[in-house]
Design a protein around this motif. Sequence first.
Motif, mmCIF file in Angstrom:
data_model
loop_
_atom_site.group_PDB
_atom_site.id
_atom_site.type_symbol
_atom_site.label_atom_id
_atom_site.label_comp_id
_atom_site.label_asym_id
_atom_site.label_seq_id
_atom_site.Cartn_x
_atom_site.Cartn_y
_atom_site.Cartn_z
ATOM 1 N N MET A 151 0.865 -1.214 -0.114
ATOM 2 C CA MET A 151 0.066 0.019 -0.017
ATOM 3 C C MET A 151 0.838 1.154 -0.066
ATOM 4 N N VAL A 152 2.052 1.145 -0.109
ATOM 5 C CA VAL A 152 2.949 2.182 -0.008
ATOM 6 C C VAL A 152 2.934 3.412 -1.000
ATOM 7 N N ARG A 153 2.677 2.957 -2.096
ATOM 8 C CA ARG A 153 2.387 3.971 -3.102
ATOM 9 C C ARG A 153 0.864 4.643 -2.994
ATOM 10 N N CYS A 154 0.087 3.736 -2.632
ATOM 11 C CA CYS A 154 -1.426 4.452 -2.208
ATOM 12 C C CYS A 154 -1.414 5.593 -1.162
ATOM 13 N N ILE A 155 -0.562 5.088 -0.291
ATOM 14 C CA ILE A 155 -0.419 5.962 0.833
ATOM 15 C C ILE A 155 0.078 7.543 0.496
ATOM 16 N N ARG A 156 1.361 7.290 -0.310
ATOM 17 C CA ARG A 156 2.094 8.535 -0.826
ATOM 18 C C ARG A 156 1.245 9.182 -1.727
ATOM 19 N N LEU A 157 0.552 8.476 -2.530
ATOM 20 C CA LEU A 157 -0.355 9.468 -3.576
ATOM 21 C C LEU A 157 -1.542 10.051 -2.799
ATOM 22 N N CYS A 158 -1.982 9.484 -1.846
ATOM 23 C CA CYS A 158 -3.190 10.010 -0.824
ATOM 24 C C CYS A 158 -2.547 11.219 -0.119
ATOM 25 N N LEU A 159 -1.516 10.963 0.372
ATOM 26 C CA LEU A 159 -0.813 12.248 1.281
ATOM 27 C C LEU A 159 -0.506 13.426 0.124
ATOM 28 N N ASP A 160 -0.194 12.974 -1.228
ATOM 29 C CA ASP A 160 0.166 14.229 -2.058
ATOM 30 C C ASP A 160 -1.294 14.741 -2.420
ATOM 31 N N CYS A 161 -2.349 13.895 -2.661
ATOM 32 C CA CYS A 161 -3.546 14.631 -3.100
ATOM 33 C C CYS A 161 -4.185 15.200 -2.025
ATOM 34 N N THR A 162 -4.195 14.913 -1.012
ATOM 35 C CA THR A 162 -4.648 15.781 0.231
ATOM 36 C C THR A 162 -4.050 17.061 0.094
ATOM 37 N N ASP A 163 -2.860 17.247 0.325
ATOM 38 C CA ASP A 163 -1.955 18.481 -0.017
ATOM 39 C C ASP A 163 -2.509 19.315 -1.041
ATOM 40 N N VAL A 164 -2.356 18.928 -2.166
ATOM 41 C CA VAL A 164 -2.822 19.576 -3.247
ATOM 42 C C VAL A 164 -4.346 20.239 -3.332
ATOM 43 N N CYS A 165 -5.237 19.226 -2.878
ATOM 44 C CA CYS A 165 -6.416 19.358 -2.903
ATOM 45 C C CYS A 165 -6.733 20.587 -1.870
ATOM 46 N N GLU A 166 -5.989 20.559 -0.681
ATOM 47 C CA GLU A 166 -6.286 21.598 0.231
ATOM 48 C C GLU A 166 -5.860 22.942 -0.094
ATOM 49 N N ALA A 167 -4.855 23.041 -0.937
ATOM 50 C CA ALA A 167 -4.349 24.125 -1.601
ATOM 51 C C ALA A 167 -5.409 24.858 -2.358
ATOM 52 N N THR A 168 -5.990 23.963 -3.347
ATOM 53 C CA THR A 168 -6.800 24.122 -4.320
ATOM 54 C C THR A 168 -8.167 24.729 -3.657
ATOM 55 N N LEU A 169 -8.587 24.156 -2.723
ATOM 56 C CA LEU A 169 -9.808 24.526 -1.987
ATOM 57 C C LEU A 169 -9.460 25.933 -1.389
ATOM 58 N N GLY A 170 -8.465 26.162 -0.723
ATOM 59 C CA GLY A 170 -8.282 27.426 -0.445
ATOM 60 C C GLY A 170 -8.394 28.497 -1.544
ATOM 61 N N ILE A 171 -7.660 28.341 -2.493
ATOM 62 C CA ILE A 171 -7.668 29.284 -3.518
ATOM 63 C C ILE A 171 -8.896 29.613 -4.023
ATOM 64 N N LEU A 172 -9.790 28.498 -4.393
ATOM 65 C CA LEU A 172 -11.115 28.559 -5.014
ATOM 66 C C LEU A 172 -12.036 29.269 -4.134
ATOM 67 N N SER A 173 -11.748 29.284 -2.938
ATOM 68 C CA SER A 173 -12.567 29.951 -1.678
ATOM 69 C C SER A 173 -12.482 31.668 -1.553
ATOM 70 N N ARG A 174 -11.272 31.598 -2.332
ATOM 71 C CA ARG A 174 -11.020 33.305 -2.412
ATOM 72 C C ARG A 174 -11.176 33.866 -3.699
ATOM 73 N N PRO A 175 -12.244 33.854 -4.194
ATOM 74 C CA PRO A 175 -12.239 34.272 -5.750
ATOM 75 C C PRO A 175 -12.216 35.602 -5.800
ATOM 76 N N ALA A 176 -12.032 36.435 -4.939
ATOM 77 C CA ALA A 176 -11.718 38.031 -5.132
ATOM 78 C C ALA A 176 -10.556 38.564 -6.063
ATOM 79 N N GLU A 177 -9.251 37.419 -5.901
ATOM 80 C CA GLU A 177 -8.075 38.140 -6.321
ATOM 81 C C GLU A 177 -7.650 36.806 -7.352
ATOM 82 N N TYR A 178 -8.675 35.944 -7.811
ATOM 83 C CA TYR A 178 -8.270 34.822 -8.745
ATOM 84 C C TYR A 178 -7.248 35.489 -9.837
ATOM 85 N N ASP A 179 -6.157 34.609 -9.772
ATOM 86 C CA ASP A 179 -5.065 35.039 -10.845
ATOM 87 C C ASP A 179 -4.943 33.678 -11.842
ATOM 88 N N PRO A 180 -5.404 33.852 -12.872
ATOM 89 C CA PRO A 180 -5.125 32.682 -13.831
ATOM 90 C C PRO A 180 -3.738 31.877 -13.813
#
Lengths: 147, 147, 147, 147
Positions: free
Chosen positions: A68-97
């Motif tokens: 399961m090691v690869r699955c664990i690593r990818l889930c950790l990566d996925c959590t991190d990138v999703c958290e950042a994306t969630l934050g950025i999408l939740s602050r639409p006023a300064e959207y920068d493409p």
Amino acid sequence: MWLEGWRYYSSELEVGMSFARQILASSGRKSPFDAGAVVDAIDALSDCIQACITDVDADLGEKDVAEMVRCIRLCLDCTDVCEATLGILSRPAEYDPGVVRPLLESCVAICKSCGDECERHAHEFEHCRICEEACRRCESACRKLLA
Amino acid sequence: MWLEGWRYYSSELEVGMSFARQILASSGRKSPFDAGAVVDAIDALSDCIQACITDVDADLGEKDVAEMVRCIRLCLDCTDVCEATLGILSRPAEYDPGVVRPLLESCVAICKSCGDECERHAHEFEHCRICEEACRRCESACRKLLA
Amino acid sequence: MWLEGWRYYSSELEVGMSFARQILASSGRKSPFDAGAVVDAIDALSDCIQACITDVDADLGEKDVAEMVRCIRLCLDCTDVCEATLGILSRPAEYDPGVVRPLLESCVAICKSCGDECERHAHEFEHCRICEEACRRCESACRKLLA
Amino acid sequence: MWLEGWRYYSSELEVGMSFARQILASSGRKSPFDAGAVVDAIDALSDCIQACITDVDADLGEKDVAEMVRCIRLCLDCTDVCEATLGILSRPAEYDPGVVRPLLESCVAICKSCGDECERHAHEFEHCRICEEACRRCESACRKLLA
């Protein structure tokens, strides 16, 4: 009883609009994206974060952890990138493409990889099947914003 | 159309169990807490994080920002403590009362403060009213685990 | 004493205080804690987060992963609680003892557990020895704030 | 060259490499990036996160908060993207260019925007001058990985 946990928000006399959806709907802020697609993505990201965090722990509890090691690593990566994306999408006023687009591309890529890896284990582990589903929906919701 | 965003997970032929709930249900792991109460808390934490992140941005968009400074700070604090609590509750195998109990106490305290501050603005700003609701539910769900 | 905590970045050929330390020093904000102890804790938390994130990945790369499962889980928990504590300590204006004290207690407890577990592997794995050191310093820095 | 990045912690009366640097050095893992450039980026990201979190709170404490709204939003965005980038770079075993490259591009873009906005306030507020410096270094460290 599991049924008890279904998301009926009775105070709203409605079936489960997420809080981000309600707040974004109430504030009427402008963004370069379709408002419905943004809140769909926010909900999908939030679900995917939950699923990946929980799947890591379930993976760690399996007998053959080495498998399961690869699955664990990818889930950790996925959590991190999703958290950042969630934050950025939740602050639409300064959207920068220049910030949002590559972040969404990164998010689509990691949701795809993580979903693929979870799929490999889905026949054996229900937790991976569920996590795969969350990753696929999140990938799809982020792709819609890139379209 | 907002209705489109309601959480019907058709693949489950069920109304919206959260992903963490499904995964924790499937894995049957033991914990010192009631399983239903843990997943209620995980869902409430996830909602509260979403609400607080979005409320910070809505606060920053209000004309009299100076009036919203305390609300912004408490929402930022609430996001941080809820994220940690969500992570810890999602990894039940190593539950340590010395870690979990004070963390839940801290979470109850910040959800209470943040909810109180949002309530002060709730008559004027719908986003604060919604965020207050998310904080109150999260406070309540964490209190149940401490009981 | 401020001098004691200065970080020398030799690549800059200059004396480099950590950024949080510089900003907190420049803003002269009041807090119930000793200012030097707060920035010591912020630096120790930041180091501990780095160490735990990296140690999880190093653990996942070891041959006998099954032996490292507890270490991985505690490092994940430690990362989450340290991130929350870092955030709360970095926003001193609204310090609420009801939030900060139990959070610090939780942080001390998880740094202690994680440090103890890392110590068990320290003779074998350098990465665990280093992570133990980061956990011990962080535990100690948070304890000072509770004193 | 490793020596260039060493951090001197004078309070330890010893030469203190950052913890991530020590762990990554000890584990000798392969990655498509130059190892020294990766740990430089990890340290720069860690510093930038600290600086942005602290700068948000300092901004919120300024008299004319309305003038600081854009700076606050960009610092929040910068924190989120840097945290994700830090996580991904700290797990080199599964580096996927499709995930890492756009994430680094997003990180470079937000560090640039946030640094530019902080620069606008740097003559007036020392905390923005310091945060600008952290953003510039982080932008530069991430650019090196993209080269």
